[in-house]
Design an enzyme around this catalytic site. Sequence first.
Site, short mmCIF file in Angstrom:
data_model
loop_
_atom_site.label_atom_id
_atom_site.label_comp_id
_atom_site.label_asym_id
_atom_site.label_seq_id
_atom_site.Cartn_x
_atom_site.Cartn_y
_atom_site.Cartn_z
N LYS A 1 2.21 2.33 -5.10
CA LYS A 1 2.94 1.81 -6.28
C LYS A 1 2.02 1.93 -7.57
O LYS A 1 2.72 2.42 -8.69
CB LYS A 1 3.30 0.22 -6.35
CG LYS A 1 4.30 -0.09 -5.18
CD LYS A 1 4.54 -1.64 -4.85
CE LYS A 1 3.35 -2.21 -4.49
NZ LYS A 1 2.74 -1.95 -2.98
N GLN B 1 2.52 -5.95 -3.18
CA GLN B 1 2.61 -5.71 -1.60
C GLN B 1 3.94 -5.12 -1.59
O GLN B 1 4.05 -4.32 -2.23
CB GLN B 1 2.56 -7.24 -1.24
CG GLN B 1 1.12 -8.04 -1.17
CD GLN B 1 0.94 -8.71 -2.56
OE1 GLN B 1 1.71 -9.40 -3.03
NE2 GLN B 1 -0.44 -8.45 -3.03
N GLY C 1 -3.97 -4.20 -4.61
CA GLY C 1 -5.09 -3.16 -5.06
C GLY C 1 -4.11 -1.91 -5.38
O GLY C 1 -3.92 -1.13 -4.50
N HIS C 2 -4.00 -1.64 -6.56
CA HIS C 2 -3.29 -0.49 -6.94
C HIS C 2 -3.99 0.72 -7.67
O HIS C 2 -4.74 0.17 -8.58
CB HIS C 2 -2.15 -1.01 -8.05
CG HIS C 2 -1.20 -1.98 -7.58
ND1 HIS C 2 -0.20 -2.66 -8.32
CD2 HIS C 2 -1.04 -2.37 -6.26
CE1 HIS C 2 0.49 -3.34 -7.36
NE2 HIS C 2 -0.07 -3.17 -6.33
N ASP D 1 0.84 -1.04 0.11
CA ASP D 1 0.01 -0.12 0.07
C ASP D 1 0.65 1.19 -0.05
O ASP D 1 0.47 2.24 0.68
CB ASP D 1 -0.80 0.02 1.16
CG ASP D 1 -1.75 -1.11 1.21
OD1 ASP D 1 -2.21 -1.65 0.12
OD2 ASP D 1 -1.99 -1.60 2.44
P1 IMP Z 1 -2.56 -13.03 1.73
O1 IMP Z 1 -1.76 -11.94 0.56
O2 IMP Z 1 -3.92 -12.49 1.42
O3 IMP Z 1 -2.34 -14.26 2.19
O4 IMP Z 1 -2.33 -11.97 2.96
C1 IMP Z 1 -1.23 -12.24 3.92
C2 IMP Z 1 -0.78 -10.81 4.40
O5 IMP Z 1 -0.29 -9.68 3.44
C3 IMP Z 1 -1.89 -10.04 5.23
O6 IMP Z 1 -1.36 -9.43 6.21
C4 IMP Z 1 -2.58 -9.15 4.35
O7 IMP Z 1 -3.17 -7.89 4.86
C5 IMP Z 1 -1.32 -8.82 3.49
N1 IMP Z 1 -1.26 -8.06 2.11
C6 IMP Z 1 -1.49 -8.89 1.18
N2 IMP Z 1 -1.74 -8.28 0.04
C7 IMP Z 1 -1.43 -6.87 0.36
C8 IMP Z 1 -1.43 -5.54 -0.49
O8 IMP Z 1 -1.63 -5.79 -1.51
N3 IMP Z 1 -1.23 -4.52 0.30
C9 IMP Z 1 -1.10 -4.57 1.90
N4 IMP Z 1 -1.12 -5.82 2.48
C10 IMP Z 1 -1.35 -6.75 1.75
#
Ligand code: IMP
Length: 426
Positions: free
Chosen positions: A16, A224, A40-41, A13
């Site tokens: 990017k 991420q 989520g970009h 977040d």
């Molecule tokens: P997962 O990727 O859904 O397995 O989530 C694993 C961890 O990564 C959790 O703490 C999510 O909140 C975090 N996470 C996954 N994708 C994002 C992102 O795009 N932005 C911020 N945190 C993320």
Amino acid sequence: MPVTVIVGGQWGDEGKGKIVDLLSRRADVVARYQGGANAGHTVVHEGRKTVLHLIPSGILHPDCVCILGAGMVIDPAQLLSEIADIEAAGVQVEGRLFISHQAHLIMPYHKVLDELNERDLGSRAIGVTGRGIGPAYTDKYTRVGIRIVDLLDRDLFREKLDANIAAKNRLIHELLGRPELDRDAILKDYLDFDRRIDPLVKDVSVYLNEAIDQGKDVLCEGAQGTLLDVDWGTYPYVTSSHPTAGGAVIGLGIGPTKVSRVLGVMKAYVTRVGQGPFPTEFDVAQTEQMREAGDEYGSTTGRARRCGWFDAVIARYSARVNGVGAWALTKLDVLSELPTLKICTAYEADGRRYEQFPAETRVVQRCRPLYLELPGWRRPISDVRRLEHLPAQARRYIERIEELTATPALIISVGSERSETIVVKW
Ligand code: IMP
């Protein structure tokens, strides 16, 4: 022309989407290298906000080709709905969007398992996005995953689906008592996807290497952030892929020698969604204040983000593990109201001082931040387009970050619009 990896320097977040969109003006190709619809970009242009979960943020530039790399896990229903949404907004996608044969498919049972795994973890839950990411990568690494290429061979797809459904039903239905998966419904949906996805499939390694050889400008877009990397993040509170810059070469089939530079994207403060250590986290009242000022709600799940002061220890760590050559510093404008700003320069835990990010997550959990304080600038800055026109206190804040990370900030974002950006040098 360069090959640039754009990597999140914190816990995701960082903004990017905006930076990739901005740099896509000059790019020929933008390629996403890992993750899935957990990302989520957000791109804001002329007042219109577009949130992309799978499609690279370069898609809004008509001359830019966009690639979904082999390192990704793709939910076909989500992809097709994203394509439909951006086409409805007048963006031409045909002939500009390609998917790797080797990318893995997110299947309906991955989402069920994501939820069940999280429930089983109880108080140790990770706070996943529920998009099936962990279970899809688990299948990939246990070598039972179903890939995009498998969708193109109906008999093979049926065979792989049947084997997976049998195994997943043993777990989901027999052991966990949840309803059985409906094999026929899944098969019907996925065989419907195949016709629509078929024309998008491409050997992305060949395509990208040829583009690089022809001197094209290529952006590799990470999702991420560094601290969510499955190896280099705050394990187990991480995602299941490699957001770090190394993930780009694996996920896209280009050699490390082809990458010219790495741009790290960081917020001017820090946020985190989900569980896990966060040394500079604010207390509840300050978090609420920052969350409202910065609209800190997840663009995928809508969850409220945790907020904290800028952390130079994790910034130095990100610079190191990614080989960051320059920063894009985002959301500087969100700090404009604050009378005093803090930057964490080191941690203290168990009577020891840590200048470098500790390798053990349990130690990070015990770390107390050591801060330096700087005066705020207390005036809006979203209309500033040149570094020298920023208030002196804002320039000082940026300089301190540069000094503490030994890395220059070459792009400064002062608002969500594409135009609200100071490009120092790029
Ligand atoms: P997962 O990727 O859904 O397995 O989530 C694993 C961890 O990564 C959790 O703490 C999510 O909140 C975090 N996470 C996954 N994708 C994002 C992102 O795009 N932005 C911020 N945190 C993320």
